[in-house]
Design an enzyme around this catalytic site. Structure first.
Site, PDB file in Angstrom:
ATOM      1  N   LYS A  71     -13.432  71.766  89.908  1.00 39.04           N
ATOM      2  CA  LYS A  71     -12.370  72.584  89.300  1.00 39.04           C
ATOM      3  C   LYS A  71     -11.346  72.972  90.356  1.00 39.04           C
ATOM      4  O   LYS A  71     -10.140  72.928  90.132  1.00 39.04           O
ATOM      5  CB  LYS A  71     -12.967  73.886  88.725  1.00 39.04           C
ATOM      6  CG  LYS A  71     -13.746  73.743  87.452  1.00 39.04           C
ATOM      7  CD  LYS A  71     -14.131  75.134  86.963  1.00 39.04           C
ATOM      8  CE  LYS A  71     -15.195  75.074  85.898  1.00 39.04           C
ATOM      9  NZ  LYS A  71     -15.737  76.375  85.547  1.00 39.04           N
TER      10      LYS A  71
ATOM     11  N   HIS B 173     -28.909  50.159  66.745  1.00 40.85           N
ATOM     12  CA  HIS B 173     -28.056  48.974  66.841  1.00 40.85           C
ATOM     13  C   HIS B 173     -27.213  48.985  68.109  1.00 40.85           C
ATOM     14  O   HIS B 173     -26.238  48.239  68.215  1.00 40.85           O
ATOM     15  CB  HIS B 173     -27.158  48.873  65.609  1.00 40.85           C
ATOM     16  CG  HIS B 173     -27.932  48.495  64.381  1.00 40.85           C
ATOM     17  ND1 HIS B 173     -28.131  47.184  64.013  1.00 40.85           N
ATOM     18  CD2 HIS B 173     -28.597  49.249  63.474  1.00 40.85           C
ATOM     19  CE1 HIS B 173     -28.864  47.149  62.897  1.00 40.85           C
ATOM     20  NE2 HIS B 173     -29.160  48.394  62.562  1.00 40.85           N
TER      21      HIS B 173
ATOM     22  N   LYS C 203     -15.680  82.329  77.602  1.00 45.23           N
ATOM     23  CA  LYS C 203     -16.354  83.479  78.203  1.00 45.23           C
ATOM     24  C   LYS C 203     -15.429  84.146  79.225  1.00 45.23           C
ATOM     25  O   LYS C 203     -15.257  85.341  79.224  1.00 45.23           O
ATOM     26  CB  LYS C 203     -17.648  83.009  78.869  1.00 45.23           C
ATOM     27  CG  LYS C 203     -18.448  84.115  79.500  1.00 45.23           C
ATOM     28  CD  LYS C 203     -19.780  83.615  79.993  1.00 45.23           C
ATOM     29  CE  LYS C 203     -20.484  84.708  80.775  1.00 45.23           C
ATOM     30  NZ  LYS C 203     -21.783  84.310  81.274  1.00 45.23           N
TER      31      LYS C 203
ATOM     32  N   GLU D 272      -8.759  74.092  80.834  1.00 50.17           N
ATOM     33  CA  GLU D 272      -8.616  73.272  79.624  1.00 50.17           C
ATOM     34  C   GLU D 272      -8.314  74.157  78.411  1.00 50.17           C
ATOM     35  O   GLU D 272      -7.384  73.892  77.637  1.00 50.17           O
ATOM     36  CB  GLU D 272      -9.908  72.488  79.350  1.00 50.17           C
ATOM     37  CG  GLU D 272     -10.307  71.505  80.439  1.00 50.17           C
ATOM     38  CD  GLU D 272     -11.089  72.138  81.595  1.00 50.17           C
ATOM     39  OE1 GLU D 272     -11.142  73.397  81.683  1.00 50.17           O
ATOM     40  OE2 GLU D 272     -11.650  71.384  82.407  1.00 50.17           O
TER      41      GLU D 272
ATOM     42  N   GLY E  21     -22.659  80.370  79.072  1.00 49.07           N
ATOM     43  CA  GLY E  21     -21.807  79.554  78.203  1.00 49.07           C
ATOM     44  C   GLY E  21     -22.602  78.613  77.315  1.00 49.07           C
ATOM     45  O   GLY E  21     -22.363  78.513  76.106  1.00 49.07           O
ATOM     46  N   ARG E  22     -23.575  77.924  77.892  1.00 49.31           N
ATOM     47  CA  ARG E  22     -24.336  76.931  77.108  1.00 49.31           C
ATOM     48  C   ARG E  22     -25.385  77.580  76.210  1.00 49.31           C
ATOM     49  O   ARG E  22     -26.105  76.886  75.509  1.00 49.31           O
ATOM     50  CB  ARG E  22     -24.957  75.904  78.047  1.00 49.31           C
ATOM     51  CG  ARG E  22     -25.748  76.490  79.195  1.00 49.31           C
ATOM     52  CD  ARG E  22     -26.007  75.465  80.281  1.00 49.31           C
ATOM     53  NE  ARG E  22     -26.688  76.016  81.433  1.00 49.31           N
ATOM     54  CZ  ARG E  22     -26.092  76.608  82.462  1.00 49.31           C
ATOM     55  NH1 ARG E  22     -24.790  76.763  82.461  1.00 49.31           N
ATOM     56  NH2 ARG E  22     -26.794  77.059  83.486  1.00 49.31           N
TER      57      ARG E  22
ATOM     58  N   GLU F 114     -26.751  70.972  82.846  1.00 47.64           N
ATOM     59  CA  GLU F 114     -26.064  72.045  83.562  1.00 47.64           C
ATOM     60  C   GLU F 114     -27.071  73.108  84.004  1.00 47.64           C
ATOM     61  O   GLU F 114     -26.903  73.756  85.028  1.00 47.64           O
ATOM     62  CB  GLU F 114     -24.966  72.673  82.682  1.00 47.64           C
ATOM     63  CG  GLU F 114     -23.928  73.450  83.483  1.00 47.64           C
ATOM     64  CD  GLU F 114     -22.731  73.904  82.658  1.00 47.64           C
ATOM     65  OE1 GLU F 114     -22.895  74.779  81.797  1.00 47.64           O
ATOM     66  OE2 GLU F 114     -21.617  73.398  82.889  1.00 47.64           O
TER      67      GLU F 114
HETATM   68  O1  F6P Z   1     -17.466  74.386  83.797  1.00 47.54           O
HETATM   69  C1  F6P Z   1     -18.628  74.737  83.185  1.00 47.54           C
HETATM   70  C2  F6P Z   1     -18.505  75.969  82.347  1.00 47.54           C
HETATM   71  O2  F6P Z   1     -18.473  77.096  83.141  1.00 47.54           O
HETATM   72  C3  F6P Z   1     -19.617  76.009  81.332  1.00 47.54           C
HETATM   73  O3  F6P Z   1     -20.761  76.586  81.832  1.00 47.54           O
HETATM   74  C4  F6P Z   1     -19.003  76.754  80.200  1.00 47.54           C
HETATM   75  O4  F6P Z   1     -19.710  76.543  79.017  1.00 47.54           O
HETATM   76  C5  F6P Z   1     -17.612  76.172  80.206  1.00 47.54           C
HETATM   77  O5  F6P Z   1     -17.321  75.959  81.572  1.00 47.54           O
HETATM   78  C6  F6P Z   1     -16.562  77.002  79.552  1.00 47.54           C
HETATM   79  O6  F6P Z   1     -16.378  78.242  80.156  1.00 47.54           O
HETATM   80  P1  F6P Z   1     -15.603  79.394  79.415  1.00 47.54           P
HETATM   81  O7  F6P Z   1     -16.358  79.739  78.179  1.00 47.54           O
HETATM   82  O8  F6P Z   1     -15.538  80.531  80.385  1.00 47.54           O
HETATM   83  O9  F6P Z   1     -14.228  78.897  79.080  1.00 47.54           O
END
Ligand code: F6P
Length: 540
Positions: free
Chosen positions: A505, A394, A217, A223, A277-278, A363
């Site tokens: 972060k 199991h 987003k 990452e 995002g979620r 979240e």
């Molecule tokens: O760190 C949490 C978050 O902001 C989530 O809400 C989101 O889904 C994820 O990081 C990834 O964010 P982006 O889509 O901006 O890379």
């Protein structure tokens, strides 16, 4: 001027001050605490029918829960006193119900039809269908081979690079819809920052047939951007710098950053700040799913979500699946003292569904401050966990059957096999029903050694449906999305921000230079300092 919703929210009362809350507390003490599930069944012959509701293709049998008709009546009253009906309408109207970020919350618009006229005046909403059409053209191009890799080969290996909602959505949905993958197409994903997923993939994949979909987003997430840069290095190293435009596409709200990365203008698929995002798998974030399944299947997923959107708005609360699920969660969380809920799907293709729901629920509702800035006065989001089917049996079912904790369970049970023989799915069905029965009835017999006894009386709900299809999956996801929202409204929290992930972060970027020893650590935490020293000593 505050909009109607934030005004209401800022004057909203604590749920614990509502009359229904007090009535539920008394009812729990007087009518429920001393009764077993067995008692409740014995007293009410019509119990299963009374506590079964359905929406779209899903039926919910919640009869094996610690509630009576009076409980349901009081819980529904609680939802109404807390303003849930108005809150649902505020979401669909596009009011900025994400108050801490002053944003609308319109994942429902992503799966609507234009004729539904959902928040069409909110900037971006009218572009939803344009982006879907652009996705369709691209997906069809890739599948037909018209859009090919830089050497002219068909792009068959789709690698989703993202994290959080930009990973869990595509991963969970593509795994669930495995039988719908087009011939020759394969889905892969890269999310964690340590780089091992990409290293494993690049040792197997052919860059000429690989397409990376960068989902973010913000297009700034550490990452994702780290993995995207490493993937780009791999492509450039094997195919040359010009190949980047043919092997990378992106879904993001940040057009400038997509540009800077070198994403071809026609291969940028946008979405909007009102998609959390979620909640984003319904947007261009679902592109990698569409690439492996085809756009027709993706549209069926959206249609499933829309069925649940109509249901949550129209169904009376006594028959409203997301509302009932939310009320049950509030009932267990706030009155019975349950701390967690297990999600147990009996189809291995739903193996990432519990992880998906962890982000969605924890979240969204892992909050201790209300929308008005005051601390909450009751517990909010429960811990969500789970695993698919017999693997879970199991592993941790021992604790469900003979442990000391109250853990309400959601079983998810598709009847038809999603790809193996029906005889094997029949075994899964038998196991799922047996577990629900054992949890409730337990096993006690004269002379039984105590360690063999099952006390029973453990609650569970059963979400049963004919088959795991794109439509039913869409309904399931949307069901839990709305459940989370209704819980949040009752607790008075903002279910759509995630400030709690920011501090970690920030500290991680401050620490990044200290790990390799290039810059000193000046954070002042003695344990971090000692651990850094030990880690530095081990570094190769
Ligand atoms: O760190 C949490 C978050 O902001 C989530 O809400 C989101 O889904 C994820 O990081 C990834 O964010 P982006 O889509 O901006 O890379």
């Amino acid at each position: 001027m505050p909009d109607a919703f934030s005004e209401r929210k800022l004057t909203a009362r604590y749920p614990t001050d509502l009359r229904a809350w007090a009535a539920l507390r008394d009812h729990f003490r007087d009518d429920i605490r001393g009764r077993t599930l067995g008692d409740l069944f014995a007293r009410d012959r019509g119990r299963v029918e009374r506590f079964t509701a359905s929406a779209g293709a899903l039926s919910l049998d919640y009869s094996k829960n610690h509630l009576t008709a009076k409980t349901r009546k009081l819980l529904v009253r609680l939802a109404k006193e807390a303003g849930v009906p108005a809150a649902i309408e505020a979401m669909f109207a596009g009011e900025p119900i994400n108050v801490t970020e002053q944003r609308s919350v319109l994942h429902v618009a992503l799966r609507s039809k234009i004729a539904d006229t959902i928040a069409l005046d909110v900037p971006g909403v009218r572009d939803v269908w344009k982006v879907l059409s652009a996705m369709e053209v691209f997906v069809d191009g890739v599948q037909s081979g018209q859009v090919a890799g830089s050497t002219g080969k068909r792009l068959t290996d789709i690698v989703n690079i993202g994290i959080g909602g930009s990973d869990l959505g595509p991963v969970m949905v593509s795994r669930a819809l495995r039988p719908y993958w087009q011939d020759g197409m394969r889905f892969h994903s890269v999310s964690n920052v340590d780089g091992t997923q990409l290293a494993d993939l690049t040792s197997e994949l052919d860059p000429e047939t690989t397409l990376f979909v960068i989902c973010s987003k913000t297009f700034t997430t550490l990452e994702t951007m780290t993995n995207a840069r490493m993937a780009r290095e791999w492509v450039v190293g094997r195919l040359g710098a010009d190949a980047v435009t043919d092997h990378f596409v992106a879904a993001s709200t940040n057009h400038a950053a997509m540009n800077a990365f070198g994403i071809h203008p026609e291969y940028r698929f946008g979405f909007w700040d009102w998609v959390g995002g979620r909640y984003s798998v319904w947007s261009a974030v679902g592109l990698s799913v569409a690439l492996v399944t085809g756009m027709g299947v993706f549209r069926r997923l959206l249609a499933g979500g829309r069925v649940m959107d109509q249901h949550v708005r129209q169904a009376p609360f006594e028959e409203n699946l997301p509302v009932l699920q939310a009320l049950l969660a509030v009932w267990y969380n706030n009155f019975h003292g349950a701390e967690s809920q297990a999600i147990l799907p009996y189809d291995n293709r739903l193996d990432r569904f519990p992880a998906y729901l962890q982000q969605l629920q924890m979240e969204s509702n892992g909050k201790s401050v209300r929308m008005d800035g005051r601390p909450v006065r009751c517990r909010t989001g429960m811990v969500i966990w789970g695993e698919a089917g017999n693997n879970a049996q199991h592993s941790f079912y021992q604790l469900l059957h003979q442990g000391t904790r109250l853990i309400p369970v959601d079983f998810l049970l598709p009847v038809r096999s999603s790809g193996a023989t029906q005889a094997q799915q029949d075994l899964a069905i038998a196991n799922c029903l047996a577990q629900a029965e054992a949890l409730m009835d337990g096993y006690l017999a004269d002379g039984l050694e105590p360690y063999r006894a099952h006390a029973g009386n453990n609650p569970s709900s059963m979400l049963l449906f004919e088959e795991l299809t794109p439509e039913t999956l869409g309904q399931l996801i949307a069901l839990y999305e709305h459940k989370v929202f209704v819980e949040g409204v009752i607790w008075g929290i903002d279910s759509f921000d995630q400030w709690g992930v920011e501090l970690g972060k920030r500290l991680a970027s401050a620490l990044a230079g200290a790990v390799d020893g290039n810059s000193p650590y000046d954070g002042g935490n003695a344990s971090t300092s000692a651990l850094l020293e030990r880690a530095r000593a081990y570094r190769p």
